[in-house]
Design an enzyme around this catalytic site. Structure first.
Site, PDB file in Angstrom:
ATOM      1  N   ARG A   1      19.625 -15.811 -14.456  1.00 58.79           N
ATOM      2  CA  ARG A   1      18.288 -15.406 -14.041  1.00 58.79           C
ATOM      3  C   ARG A   1      18.130 -13.924 -14.346  1.00 58.79           C
ATOM      4  O   ARG A   1      19.116 -13.182 -14.437  1.00 58.79           O
ATOM      5  CB  ARG A   1      18.073 -15.638 -12.550  1.00 58.79           C
ATOM      6  CG  ARG A   1      18.154 -17.097 -12.111  1.00 58.79           C
ATOM      7  CD  ARG A   1      17.904 -17.204 -10.616  1.00 58.79           C
ATOM      8  NE  ARG A   1      17.889 -18.598 -10.154  1.00 58.79           N
ATOM      9  CZ  ARG A   1      18.949 -19.231  -9.654  1.00 58.79           C
ATOM     10  NH1 ARG A   1      20.104 -18.585  -9.532  1.00 58.79           N
ATOM     11  NH2 ARG A   1      18.854 -20.489  -9.261  1.00 58.79           N
TER      12      ARG A   1
ATOM     13  N   LYS B   1      20.242 -17.164  -6.014  1.00 59.10           N
ATOM     14  CA  LYS B   1      19.309 -17.344  -4.909  1.00 59.10           C
ATOM     15  C   LYS B   1      20.062 -17.747  -3.649  1.00 59.10           C
ATOM     16  O   LYS B   1      21.056 -18.451  -3.709  1.00 59.10           O
ATOM     17  CB  LYS B   1      18.261 -18.415  -5.253  1.00 59.10           C
ATOM     18  CG  LYS B   1      17.250 -17.979  -6.306  1.00 59.10           C
ATOM     19  CD  LYS B   1      16.193 -19.044  -6.516  1.00 59.10           C
ATOM     20  CE  LYS B   1      15.130 -18.588  -7.514  1.00 59.10           C
ATOM     21  NZ  LYS B   1      14.111 -19.637  -7.743  1.00 59.10           N
TER      22      LYS B   1
ATOM     23  N   HIS C   1      13.149 -15.605 -18.838  1.00 54.32           N
ATOM     24  CA  HIS C   1      13.284 -16.977 -18.363  1.00 54.32           C
ATOM     25  C   HIS C   1      13.256 -17.979 -19.515  1.00 54.32           C
ATOM     26  O   HIS C   1      13.808 -19.072 -19.400  1.00 54.32           O
ATOM     27  CB  HIS C   1      12.175 -17.286 -17.358  1.00 54.32           C
ATOM     28  CG  HIS C   1      12.650 -18.109 -16.203  1.00 54.32           C
ATOM     29  ND1 HIS C   1      13.676 -17.708 -15.377  1.00 54.32           N
ATOM     30  CD2 HIS C   1      12.266 -19.331 -15.747  1.00 54.32           C
ATOM     31  CE1 HIS C   1      13.889 -18.631 -14.455  1.00 54.32           C
ATOM     32  NE2 HIS C   1      13.053 -19.627 -14.667  1.00 54.32           N
TER      33      HIS C   1
ATOM     34  N   ARG D   1      16.747 -18.457 -20.503  1.00 56.97           N
ATOM     35  CA  ARG D   1      17.439 -19.307 -19.529  1.00 56.97           C
ATOM     36  C   ARG D   1      17.080 -20.772 -19.762  1.00 56.97           C
ATOM     37  O   ARG D   1      17.949 -21.650 -19.739  1.00 56.97           O
ATOM     38  CB  ARG D   1      17.060 -18.867 -18.113  1.00 56.97           C
ATOM     39  CG  ARG D   1      17.652 -19.711 -16.986  1.00 56.97           C
ATOM     40  CD  ARG D   1      17.374 -19.037 -15.649  1.00 56.97           C
ATOM     41  NE  ARG D   1      17.424 -19.932 -14.513  1.00 56.97           N
ATOM     42  CZ  ARG D   1      18.529 -20.222 -13.834  1.00 56.97           C
ATOM     43  NH1 ARG D   1      19.690 -19.711 -14.211  1.00 56.97           N
ATOM     44  NH2 ARG D   1      18.486 -21.034 -12.794  1.00 56.97           N
TER      45      ARG D   1
ATOM     46  N   HIS E   1      21.417 -24.215  -9.532  1.00 61.39           N
ATOM     47  CA  HIS E   1      20.372 -24.958  -8.836  1.00 61.39           C
ATOM     48  C   HIS E   1      20.960 -25.627  -7.603  1.00 61.39           C
ATOM     49  O   HIS E   1      21.993 -26.299  -7.684  1.00 61.39           O
ATOM     50  CB  HIS E   1      19.766 -26.029  -9.748  1.00 61.39           C
ATOM     51  CG  HIS E   1      18.870 -25.485 -10.806  1.00 61.39           C
ATOM     52  ND1 HIS E   1      18.525 -26.194 -11.946  1.00 61.39           N
ATOM     53  CD2 HIS E   1      18.247 -24.282 -10.918  1.00 61.39           C
ATOM     54  CE1 HIS E   1      17.731 -25.455 -12.695  1.00 61.39           C
ATOM     55  NE2 HIS E   1      17.548 -24.295 -12.097  1.00 61.39           N
TER      56      HIS E   1
ATOM     57  N   TYR F   1      14.936 -30.639 -17.250  1.00 61.06           N
ATOM     58  CA  TYR F   1      15.426 -30.430 -18.613  1.00 61.06           C
ATOM     59  C   TYR F   1      15.725 -31.748 -19.323  1.00 61.06           C
ATOM     60  O   TYR F   1      15.800 -31.788 -20.545  1.00 61.06           O
ATOM     61  CB  TYR F   1      16.664 -29.527 -18.589  1.00 61.06           C
ATOM     62  CG  TYR F   1      16.329 -28.137 -18.132  1.00 61.06           C
ATOM     63  CD1 TYR F   1      15.655 -27.248 -18.960  1.00 61.06           C
ATOM     64  CD2 TYR F   1      16.628 -27.707 -16.845  1.00 61.06           C
ATOM     65  CE1 TYR F   1      15.303 -25.978 -18.540  1.00 61.06           C
ATOM     66  CE2 TYR F   1      16.288 -26.440 -16.403  1.00 61.06           C
ATOM     67  CZ  TYR F   1      15.622 -25.587 -17.256  1.00 61.06           C
ATOM     68  OH  TYR F   1      15.276 -24.343 -16.829  1.00 61.06           O
TER      69      TYR F   1
END
Length: 302
Positions: A151, A175, A243, A246, A269, A278
Site C-alpha cells: 500500500r 491496516k 494503487h 498494487r 487483506h 482479482y
C-alpha cells in the site's frame, strides 16, 4: 388537499428536525427534501392517504418504479435510506408503531473492478535508466511497490530497520496495525541497495527509507505526483498511481499462481472476499483469450 401535499407536511416537520436539532448541512437537507418529494409523488399515485397506511409492498413498488425509470443502484439506495430515516423519526415521535421499510433490502452498487496495467506496460514503466539520485529513488519506490504489492502508506512508512536485504524481504505495518513480512524480489533488492548508497546525499533526518530532497520522509502526495510523472515520461497510456501498481501486482500474481489465499496474505487483506475481486480481473483475461482463440467463440464473425 392532494395526498402528496398532506404526506409532505409531515416531511417538512422532519426536515425542520434535521435542520434545527440535528443541524445537518443545507446541502444534506436539500438532498433529503428532493428524495422525499419524489417518494411522496409516487405514493400519491397509489392513493396513499396517510403514512400509517404505508406497507412494505408499496415501498417495494416504489423501488421497482425507480429502477424502471433508470435510477442507478447507489441513487436508489440513497432514496430508500432517506425514506427509512424519515420513518424511523416518525416511530420515535410516536406517529407510527413500526417502520415498514426496515425489511427492505438496499440494492448493492456494482463494485468497480480495480484498474491494473499489463506486464509489458509495467516493464516499460520500470525501464528508468537515469542515474541521478532522485530517479534512482523513484525507480526503487516503483520496484518495491510492484515487487511486494505494498500500500502507499506502507511504502512511505518503511524505515531502514524494516529491510532484510539478504533474504529479500521487508516488514510493513498494514491496516489495523497488523505487521506482515513480504518478499519483494531480486530486482527491488538491487535497486534498494543502489538507493541506500545515495540516500545519505540528502542528509536524512530519520530512518525513513524514502526521503525527499529536504531529507525528510517522503509524503504520500509526493509519491503520487512522481509516479504520475514517470507514467507520462515512460509513455504509458494510462494514469499511473501507487494503487494501480498494487492492483497490477495482485492480478499478475493470481494469473501466474492461481493461489488466492497466498495473494490474500501478500496483500494483507483481512477477508478473502476482498481479494476475490482479482478473480474477476483474471476471468476477464481468460475470457478475452477464449474469445480470441476458441473456434466456437468466433461464430457470427465474418
Amino acid at each position: 388537499m392532494p395526498a402528496s401535499e398532506s404526506l409532505f407536511q409531515r416531511c417538512e416537520d422532519y426536515l425542520r428536525f434535521l435542520r434545527v436539532e440535528r443541524q445537518l448541512s443545507p446541502l444534506t437537507i436539500t438532498n433529503y427534501q428532493r428524495q422525499l418529494q419524489v417518494i411522496c409523488q409516487f405514493f400519491e399515485s397509489t392513493s396513499l392517504g396517510s403514512w400509517q397506511q404505508l406497507t412494505p409492498v408499496l415501498i417495494r413498488a416504489m423501488a421497482a418504479k425507480s429502477r424502471r425509470d433508470g435510477l442507478k443502484a447507489a441513487s436508489l439506495a440513497l432514496r430508500l435510506s432517506a425514506l427509512r430515516s424519515f420513518l424511523d423519526w416518525q416511530v420515535s415521535q410516536g406517529l407510527l408503531p413500526a417502520n415498514p421499510a426496515k425489511g427492505i433490502a438496499t440494492p448493492r452498487a456494482a463494485r468497480p473492478l480495480p484498474k491494473n496495467i499489463d506486464v509489458d506496460s509495467v516493464d516499460q514503466l520500470l525501464a528508468i535508466d537515469l542515474q541521478d539520485p532522485l530517479s534512482v529513488r523513484d525507480r526503487t519506490m516503483l520496484e518495491v511497490m510492484y515487487g511486494g504489492g505494498l500500500r502507499l502508506s506502507e511504502l512511505v512508512n518503511l524505515d531502514c530497520q524494516h529491510l532484510e536485504l539478504e533474504s529479500g524481504e521487508v516488514w510493513v505495518m498494514g491496516k489495523g496495525s497488523k505487521e506482515r513480512r513480504l518478499p519483494i524480489g531480486k530486482t527491488a533488492v538491487e535497486w534498494l541497495v543502489r538507493w541506500l548508497e545515495m540516500r545519505e546525499l540528502f542528509l536524512p533526518e530519520d530512518n525513513a527509507v524514502f526521503i525527499s530532497q529536504q531529507g525528510r520522509r517522503i509524503s504520500t502526495r509526493n509519491v503520487q505526483k512522481r509516479f504520475a510523472q514517470w507514467g507520462v515520461l515512460q509513455g504509458i497510456n494510462t494514469h499511473i498511481h501507487p494503487h494501480k501498481l498494487r492492483h497490477s501486482f495482485a492480478t499478475h500474481m493470481l494469473e501466474s499462481s492461481g493461489d488466492l489465499r497466498a495473494v490474500q496474505e501478500l496483500l494483507g487483506h483481512a477477508n478473502l472476499s476482498t481479494t476475490q475481486i482479482y478473480t474477476h480481473l483474471d476471468f476477464q483475461h481468460l475470457a478475452s483469450v477464449y474469445d480470441a482463440a476458441h473456434p466456437r467463440a468466433k461464430r457470427g464473425k465474418s
